[in-house]
Design a protein around this motif. Structure first.
Motif, PDB file in Angstrom:
ATOM      1  N   ALA A 233     -38.194  31.740  71.398  1.00 25.46           N
ATOM      2  CA  ALA A 233     -40.356  31.997  71.010  1.00 25.46           C
ATOM      3  C   ALA A 233     -40.512  32.410  71.729  1.00 25.46           C
ATOM      4  CB  ALA A 233     -40.332  30.245  70.680  1.00 25.46           C
ATOM      5  N   VAL A 234     -40.930  33.741  71.554  1.00 25.02           N
ATOM      6  CA  VAL A 234     -41.401  34.724  72.641  1.00 25.02           C
ATOM      7  C   VAL A 234     -43.115  34.581  71.759  1.00 25.02           C
ATOM      8  CG1 VAL A 234     -42.420  36.786  72.827  1.00 25.02           C
ATOM      9  CG2 VAL A 234     -39.580  35.964  72.033  1.00 25.02           C
ATOM     10  N   LYS A 235     -44.414  34.373  72.342  1.00 21.77           N
ATOM     11  CA  LYS A 235     -45.690  34.843  72.596  1.00 21.77           C
ATOM     12  C   LYS A 235     -46.389  35.007  73.255  1.00 21.77           C
ATOM     13  CE  LYS A 235     -46.728  29.737  74.051  1.00 21.77           C
ATOM     14  NZ  LYS A 235     -46.913  28.151  73.156  1.00 21.77           N
ATOM     15  N   ARG A 236     -47.671  35.946  72.397  1.00 21.13           N
ATOM     16  CA  ARG A 236     -48.109  36.409  74.386  1.00 21.13           C
ATOM     17  C   ARG A 236     -49.245  35.457  74.234  1.00 21.13           C
ATOM     18  NH1 ARG A 236     -53.182  40.532  72.503  1.00 21.13           N
ATOM     19  NH2 ARG A 236     -53.978  40.783  74.650  1.00 21.13           N
ATOM     20  N   THR A 237     -49.652  34.927  75.850  1.00 20.95           N
ATOM     21  CA  THR A 237     -50.575  34.041  76.534  1.00 20.95           C
ATOM     22  C   THR A 237     -52.149  34.819  76.160  1.00 20.95           C
ATOM     23  OG1 THR A 237     -48.317  33.666  78.174  1.00 20.95           O
ATOM     24  CG2 THR A 237     -50.735  32.568  78.313  1.00 20.95           C
ATOM     25  N   GLY A 238     -52.317  33.912  74.925  1.00 21.62           N
ATOM     26  CA  GLY A 238     -54.033  34.113  74.762  1.00 21.62           C
ATOM     27  C   GLY A 238     -55.343  35.316  74.670  1.00 21.62           C
ATOM     28  N   LEU A 239     -55.247  36.352  75.283  1.00 23.34           N
ATOM     29  CA  LEU A 239     -55.443  37.473  75.345  1.00 23.34           C
ATOM     30  C   LEU A 239     -55.399  38.312  76.524  1.00 23.34           C
ATOM     31  CD1 LEU A 239     -59.682  36.755  73.538  1.00 23.34           C
ATOM     32  CD2 LEU A 239     -56.565  37.566  71.815  1.00 23.34           C
ATOM     33  N   SER A 240     -54.256  37.458  77.497  1.00 20.26           N
ATOM     34  CA  SER A 240     -53.905  38.698  78.221  1.00 20.26           C
ATOM     35  C   SER A 240     -52.238  39.636  77.997  1.00 20.26           C
ATOM     36  CB  SER A 240     -53.947  37.724  79.224  1.00 20.26           C
ATOM     37  OG  SER A 240     -52.249  36.855  78.715  1.00 20.26           O
ATOM     38  N   TYR A 241     -52.209  40.193  78.705  1.00 21.58           N
ATOM     39  CA  TYR A 241     -51.047  41.006  78.876  1.00 21.58           C
ATOM     40  C   TYR A 241     -50.163  40.691  79.586  1.00 21.58           C
ATOM     41  CZ  TYR A 241     -54.676  44.764  78.060  1.00 21.58           C
ATOM     42  OH  TYR A 241     -55.462  45.480  77.391  1.00 21.58           O
ATOM     43  N   ALA A 242     -49.662  38.771  79.168  1.00 14.11           N
ATOM     44  CA  ALA A 242     -48.791  38.203  79.752  1.00 14.11           C
ATOM     45  C   ALA A 242     -47.801  37.865  78.049  1.00 14.11           C
ATOM     46  CB  ALA A 242     -49.008  37.582  80.738  1.00 14.11           C
ATOM     47  N   ILE A 243     -46.645  37.470  78.325  1.00 17.09           N
ATOM     48  CA  ILE A 243     -45.731  37.092  77.593  1.00 17.09           C
ATOM     49  C   ILE A 243     -45.011  35.922  77.876  1.00 17.09           C
ATOM     50  CG2 ILE A 243     -44.132  37.908  75.600  1.00 17.09           C
ATOM     51  CD1 ILE A 243     -44.926  40.866  75.427  1.00 17.09           C
ATOM     52  N   ASP A 244     -45.015  35.113  77.195  1.00 17.92           N
ATOM     53  CA  ASP A 244     -44.018  33.527  78.112  1.00 17.92           C
ATOM     54  C   ASP A 244     -42.858  34.042  76.368  1.00 17.92           C
ATOM     55  OD1 ASP A 244     -45.173  33.096  79.821  1.00 17.92           O
ATOM     56  OD2 ASP A 244     -46.495  31.693  78.665  1.00 17.92           O
ATOM     57  N   THR A 245     -41.652  34.085  77.129  1.00 16.15           N
ATOM     58  CA  THR A 245     -40.426  33.489  76.586  1.00 16.15           C
ATOM     59  C   THR A 245     -39.580  32.620  76.889  1.00 16.15           C
ATOM     60  OG1 THR A 245     -39.894  36.640  76.372  1.00 16.15           O
ATOM     61  CG2 THR A 245     -38.588  35.121  76.109  1.00 16.15           C
ATOM     62  N   SER A 246     -39.243  31.495  75.458  1.00 14.98           N
ATOM     63  CA  SER A 246     -38.608  31.147  75.863  1.00 14.98           C
ATOM     64  C   SER A 246     -37.251  30.533  74.553  1.00 14.98           C
ATOM     65  CB  SER A 246     -39.908  29.545  75.371  1.00 14.98           C
ATOM     66  OG  SER A 246     -40.570  29.437  76.152  1.00 14.98           O
ATOM     67  N   PHE A 247     -36.844  30.100  75.338  1.00 14.35           N
ATOM     68  CA  PHE A 247     -35.515  29.578  74.746  1.00 14.35           C
ATOM     69  C   PHE A 247     -34.126  28.310  74.555  1.00 14.35           C
ATOM     70  CE2 PHE A 247     -30.750  29.316  74.103  1.00 14.35           C
ATOM     71  CZ  PHE A 247     -30.278  30.158  72.789  1.00 14.35           C
ATOM     72  N   THR A 248     -34.738  27.879  73.446  1.00 14.90           N
ATOM     73  CA  THR A 248     -34.350  25.936  73.467  1.00 14.90           C
ATOM     74  C   THR A 248     -32.181  25.748  72.503  1.00 14.90           C
ATOM     75  OG1 THR A 248     -36.694  25.670  72.515  1.00 14.90           O
ATOM     76  CG2 THR A 248     -34.577  23.546  72.450  1.00 14.90           C
ATOM     77  N   TRP A 249     -32.013  25.372  74.010  1.00 16.25           N
ATOM     78  CA  TRP A 249     -30.563  25.668  73.509  1.00 16.25           C
ATOM     79  C   TRP A 249     -30.156  22.564  74.056  1.00 16.25           C
ATOM     80  CZ3 TRP A 249     -27.510  27.713  70.186  1.00 16.25           C
ATOM     81  CH2 TRP A 249     -26.734  27.520  70.277  1.00 16.25           C
ATOM     82  N   THR A 250     -29.128  23.249  73.735  1.00 18.30           N
ATOM     83  CA  THR A 250     -28.762  22.120  73.900  1.00 18.30           C
ATOM     84  C   THR A 250     -27.839  21.903  75.672  1.00 18.30           C
ATOM     85  OG1 THR A 250     -26.754  22.095  73.263  1.00 18.30           O
ATOM     86  CG2 THR A 250     -28.362  20.997  71.965  1.00 18.30           C
ATOM     87  N   ASP A 251     -27.628  22.247  75.716  1.00 19.00           N
ATOM     88  CA  ASP A 251     -27.045  22.929  77.649  1.00 19.00           C
ATOM     89  C   ASP A 251     -28.349  23.726  78.656  1.00 19.00           C
ATOM     90  OD1 ASP A 251     -25.587  23.034  80.417  1.00 19.00           O
ATOM     91  OD2 ASP A 251     -25.015  24.995  79.419  1.00 19.00           O
TER      92      ASP A 251
END
Length: 718
Positions: A147-165
Motif C-alpha cells: 500500500a503506497v500513498k502520498r502523504t497529503g500534498l507533501s513530497y513524502a511517500i508512505d509505503t506499507s506492507f501487510t503480512w501474517t508474519d
C-alpha cells in the motif's frame, strides 16, 4: 363503499399523519413491542462478530517513509547532460507508481529470496512449485500486500506492507525502499555512462568536421586574396566615399571653369573683366581716365589741341593692352576648363575601379561568409559537446538517488487486522442494522391493523370498541379450551376492563336508550377466527345484564360455532323455525347467567344455505326486533360466504369485527366494500383480542395504550 360516518375524525387523523411524517413515539413503541426480537438479533450478531474476530487470521503491517528531493543536487554546476527538473506533484505520483511496479517487487523477491518462503513463493499446504512459478507467485503476493500513498500534498511517500508474519512485514517494506533508492541511483549511473560513451563518439566526428571547415575557409581566403572581408570592405567603402566627394568637387570646378569660359567667349573683352582679372580692371580704369581727360580737353580747347592726339595714342595703347590681356585670360580659362575636365575624368575612372573591386569583393565575401558560418557552427557544436563531456566525466561517481529514507519500518508489535475496536463497532452497527431489518420484516409481515387510526384511515368506519385479550389482563385466569370462558368472565367480573369494552360498544350504539341506533345488529368479520362469535355472546350478555331484552341468532349454518359454544344438544334451531317445522319459542334458549335468549342452529345435518338468506329470515329478524330490545346476528365470515353479506344487509346495522394485528387490512377493506355493495350499513368496527401489554408498550394512542394509568379504575379478578 360504506358511508363515512366519522369524516371529521378521518380528516384530523389524515392531517396529523401528513404533519408528522416521522412519528418518533410510534417508532419507540414498535421498538418496545419488538424488544425481545431486537435483543435476540443483537446478541446473535455480536456473538457471531466475536466468533469471527477469534477466527480471522492476524495481519501485521510494516510502514516506511521516504521523501523526494525537491531539487536536483549537482556537485559541479551544469554537470548533467540531461538536466533534471525540480520535483513536482506529477513526479511524486510517478514515484508511487514505480514503488508498486512488478519490476521493483521482483527485485525485492530476489533480494530476500522470497520465492522459497512458505506463503510467498510456495503454498503452505499446496504442491511444490517450479522456481519460475514460485518467483511469479511471490511477486504477486508482494504486490497484493503493498500500500503506497502520498502523504497529503507533501513530497513524502508512505509505503506499507501487510503480512501474517510481523518480521516479513517489516523486512519486505524496508527492502522495497532500499531497492527503490538503489534503482534510482543505478539508473542515473547507467544514464551517465551511456551519455559519456555517446559524447566521445560524437566528439570524434565533430573534431574532423571542424578541421575540414577551417581548412576550406583558409584555402578560399588565399585563393581570393581576402584576408579580412569585413576590414577590406570597410576600406573600399571609405575610398569610394572619398572619391565620390572628390568627383563632386571636380565636377563643380569643371562646371565653373566652363561657365567662365562660355561667359568670356560670349561677352568679348568686357566679359573678361567680369572674371576678376586685376590687369584688365586696371587697364579699364586707365581707359576711363583717358577718356575723361580727352573729353575735358576737347570741350575746353577744341579738337585741334595738341594734347588730344597724345591722349588718343595713350587710349589706343590701353585698348591694345586690354585686348592682349583678354586673349591671355581666355587662353587661361580654356586651359582651366581642360584641366577640370581631365581631373573629373580621372576621378571617375578611379571611382569605377573602386566600385568594381568592391563588387568583386562582395561576391567573394558571400562564399567566404558561408564557409565562416560552417566553420563557426562546427566549432561551436564541438565546443558545446566538449564542455558537456568534461562536465559529465567530472560528475562520475557523484550520482545519487533523488529519494531519501525518512523512517524505516520497525517490526510491528501488534496486528492491524483484526482490530478489536473496529470489529466491535462493526458488530454493534451490524447488529443494530440487523435488528432494524428484523423489525421492518416483522412489521411488513404483520398486515393487520394495530390501532384505531389505521382502521379508520383504511376502512373509513369509526372504531366503536376495543376488546382486550383476556390472557393479557392482569389476574384473568381462564381456560383457553372453554369457548364460553370470556362470556363467563364478563358475567363474573362486571367491573373489569373486559366488561367495560362491551359497555363502550353499547354506548356507541346507544343500546338500551330511547335513541337506540339499531334494533337488529349483524356481527360480521372478513375471515374466520377473528373473535366474532365471542363478541356476539359477550355483547348479548353485557346488554342483558344491563336490563335489555336481547336475543342472539346463530346464522352460521356450516360451523355452528355459537351453538356449539352454548350447547351441543339442540334438536331444533334457526333452520327449523325458518322452514316452519318448529315454533320460535320452542327453539329459543334462555341464558340463565345473563337473561339473554339464544336462537341456535340445531345439531341436525341439514344444510339449507338458501334459507338463511331468504325472505323468511328477513321476516324473522323483523318479528324478533319487535319483541326484543336488541337482536344480534352472529354471521359467517363475509369474504367466503355470500349468505353472510345477505344477512348483514337484512339487519339495521353491522358491527364489523377485525382481529388486532392478525386480520389482513386488505381483507377487511374488501369485506367492508362487499358489505356496502349488498346495502349493509356498518355502524362501527370492533378490534378484538388486543394485547394490553404490547399495545401499552407500543403507545399507538388508543385507549388501551394508557391502561397502566387507568387500570386502578377496574376491579380485576384476583
Amino acid at each position: 363503499m360504506a358511508a363515512k360516518t366519522n369524516t371529521l375524525s378521518d380528516e384530523l387523523h389524515e392531517g396529523e399523519s401528513d404533519a408528522r411524517l416521522i412519528d418518533l413515539h410510534r417508532i419507540f413503541g414498535i421498538a418496545r413491542r419488538r424488544r425481545w426480537w431486537i435483543v435476540a438479533t443483537v446478541v446473535i450478531i455480536l456473538v457471531l462478530t466475536a466468533v469471527a474476530y477469534t477466527m480471522v487470521p492476524r495481519r501485521y503491517m510494516g510502514t516506511a517513509s521516504i521523501a523526494l528531493d525537491r531539487r536536483a543536487d549537482q556537485i559541479i554546476a551544469g554537470q548533467s547532460p540531461n538536466q533534471e527538473l525540480p520535483t513536482d506533484s506529477p513526479t511524486v505520483d510517478t514515484a508511487v507508481e514505480v514503488l508498486t511496479s512488478p519490476s521493483l517487487a521482483a527485485r525485492v523477491v530476489d533480494t530476500l529470496n522470497l520465492q522459497r518462503e512458505p506463503g510467498f513463493g510456495q503454498a503452505i499446504d499446496g504442491p511444490v512449485l517450479s522456481p519460475a512459478a514460485a518467483r511469479s507467485r511471490a511477486i504477486s503476493k508482494v504486490q497484493s500486500g503493498l500500500a503506497v500513498k502520498r502523504t497529503g500534498l507533501s513530497y513524502a511517500i508512505d509505503t506499507s506492507f501487510t503480512w501474517t508474519d510481523p518480521k516479513h512485514a517489516a523486512a519486505v517494506v524496508n527492502a522495497l525502499v532500499d531497492e527503490y533508492i538503489a534503482s534510482q541511483r543505478d539508473t542515473k549511473v547507467d544514464s551517465r555512462t551511456n551519455d559519456n560513451k555517446l559524447l566521445r563518439e560524437r566528439l570524434s566526428r565533430l573534431r574532423d568536421e571542424v578541421i575540414r571547415a577551417e581548412t576550406a575557409e583558409a584555402q578560399y581566403r588565399a585563393n581570393t586574396n581576402l584576408i579580412d572581408v569585413q576590414k577590406d570592405s570597410t576600406a573600399v567603402q571609405q575610398e569610394l566615399s572619398f572619391l565620390n566627394t572628390q568627383l563632386a568637387t571636380a565636377q563643380a570646378d569643371q562646371a565653373a571653369a566652363e561657365a567662365r569660359l562660355r561667359a568670356a567667349r560670349s561677352g568679348g573683352g568686357n566679359a573678361a573683366a567680369d572674371f576678376g582679372s586685376p590687369v584688365i580692371r586696371g587697364l579699364r580704369q586707365q581707359q576711363a581716365q583717358l577718356s575723361a581727360q580727352r573729353a575735358d580737353l576737347a570741350g575746353r580747347y577744341g579738337p585741334l589741341h595738341p594734347d588730344l592726339a597724345k591722349l588718343d595714342r595713350q587710349y589706343a595703347d590701353v585698348n591694345n593692352s586690354i585686348r592682349d590681356e583678354t586673349r591671355r585670360t581666355l587662353a587661361g580659362l580654356v586651359a582651366d576648363a581642360r584641366v577640370s575636365a581631365g581631373r573629373t575624368s580621372a576621378i571617375r575612372s578611379s571611382l569605377d575601379r573602386a566600385q568594381g573591386g568592391l563588387q568583386a569583393g562582395n561576391r567573394a565575401s558571400v562564399q567566404l561568409n558561408e564557409l565562416q558560418r560552417n566553420a563557426d557552427s562546427a566549432r561551436g557544436l564541438y565546443q558545446a559537446f566538449l564542455d558537456r563531456y568534461r562536465q559529465s566525466v567530472a560528475g562520475e561517481g557523484t550520482d545519487k538517488s533523488n529519494a531519501s529514507v525518512i523512517s524505516r519500518a520497525m517490526v510491528p508489535g501488534g496486528p492491524v487486522f483484526p482490530n478489536a475496536a473496529v470489529f466491535g463497532a462493526g458488530g454493534i452497527l451490524a447488529s443494530l442494522l440487523a435488528a432494524v431489518g428484523v423489525v421492518l420484516l416483522l412489521e411488513l409481515l404483520e398486515s393487520g391493523f394495530q390501532n384505531r387510526r389505521q382502521v379508520e384511515a383504511r376502512l373509513h368506519v369509526p372504531v366503536i370498541g376495543t376488546v382486550p385479550d383476556l390472557a393479557t389482563i392482569p389476574g384473568a385466569r381462564i381456560s383457553k379450551r372453554d369457548p364460553m370462558a370470556p362470556a363467563n368472565f364478563l358475567v363474573e367480573n362486571q367491573g373489569s376492563l373486559f366488561s367495560e369494552s362491551f359497555r363502550s360498544i353499547r354506548s356507541a350504539l346507544k343500546i338500551g336508550r330511547p335513541d337506540q341506533v339499531v334494533r337488529s345488529l349483524a356481527v360480521s368479520s372478513a375471515l374466520p377466527g377473528e373473535g366474532k362469535t365471542t363478541i356476539s355472546i359477550c355483547l348479548a350478555r353485557s346488554a342483558a345484564l344491563a336490563g335489555a331484552k336481547v336475543v342472539v341468532i346463530d346464522c352460521d349454518v356450516r360451523r355452528r360455532t355459537f351453538s356449539r359454544s352454548v350447547t351441543n344438544d339442540t334438536a331444533v334451531g334457526l333452520i327449523e323455525v325458518l322452514d316452519g317445522t318448529a315454533q320460535l319459542d320452542k327453539a329459543l334458549l334462555h341464558d340463565t347467567a345473563s337473561g339473554a335468549y339464544i336462537l341456535p342452529q340445531s345439531n341436525t345435518k341439514s344444510m339449507n344455505y338458501e334459507l338463511v338468506a331468504s325472505q323468511a329470515m328477513f321476516s324473522l329478524i323483523q318479528s324478533l326486533s319487535e319483541r326484543f330490545d336488541l337482536v344480534l346476528l352472529d354471521t359467517p365470515p363475509v369474504l367466503p360466504l355470500a349468505e353472510a353479506r345477505a344477512i348483514a344487509a337484512m339487519a339495521d346495522g353491522v358491527l364489523f369485527v377485525t382481529r388486532w394485528r392478525k386480520t389482513p387490512a386488505n381483507a377487511s377493506e374488501l369485506a367492508v366494500d362487499m358489505l356496502a355493495r349488498e346495502g349493509a350499513k356498518i355502524y362501527g368496527v370492533a378490534l378484538s383480542q388486543v394485547n394490553l401489554k404490547q399495545q401499552s408498550r407500543a403507545g399507538f394512542g388508543d385507549e388501551m395504550s394508557y391502561y397502566h394509568r387507568f387500570k386502578g379504575y377496574y376491579a380485576e379478578a384476583g
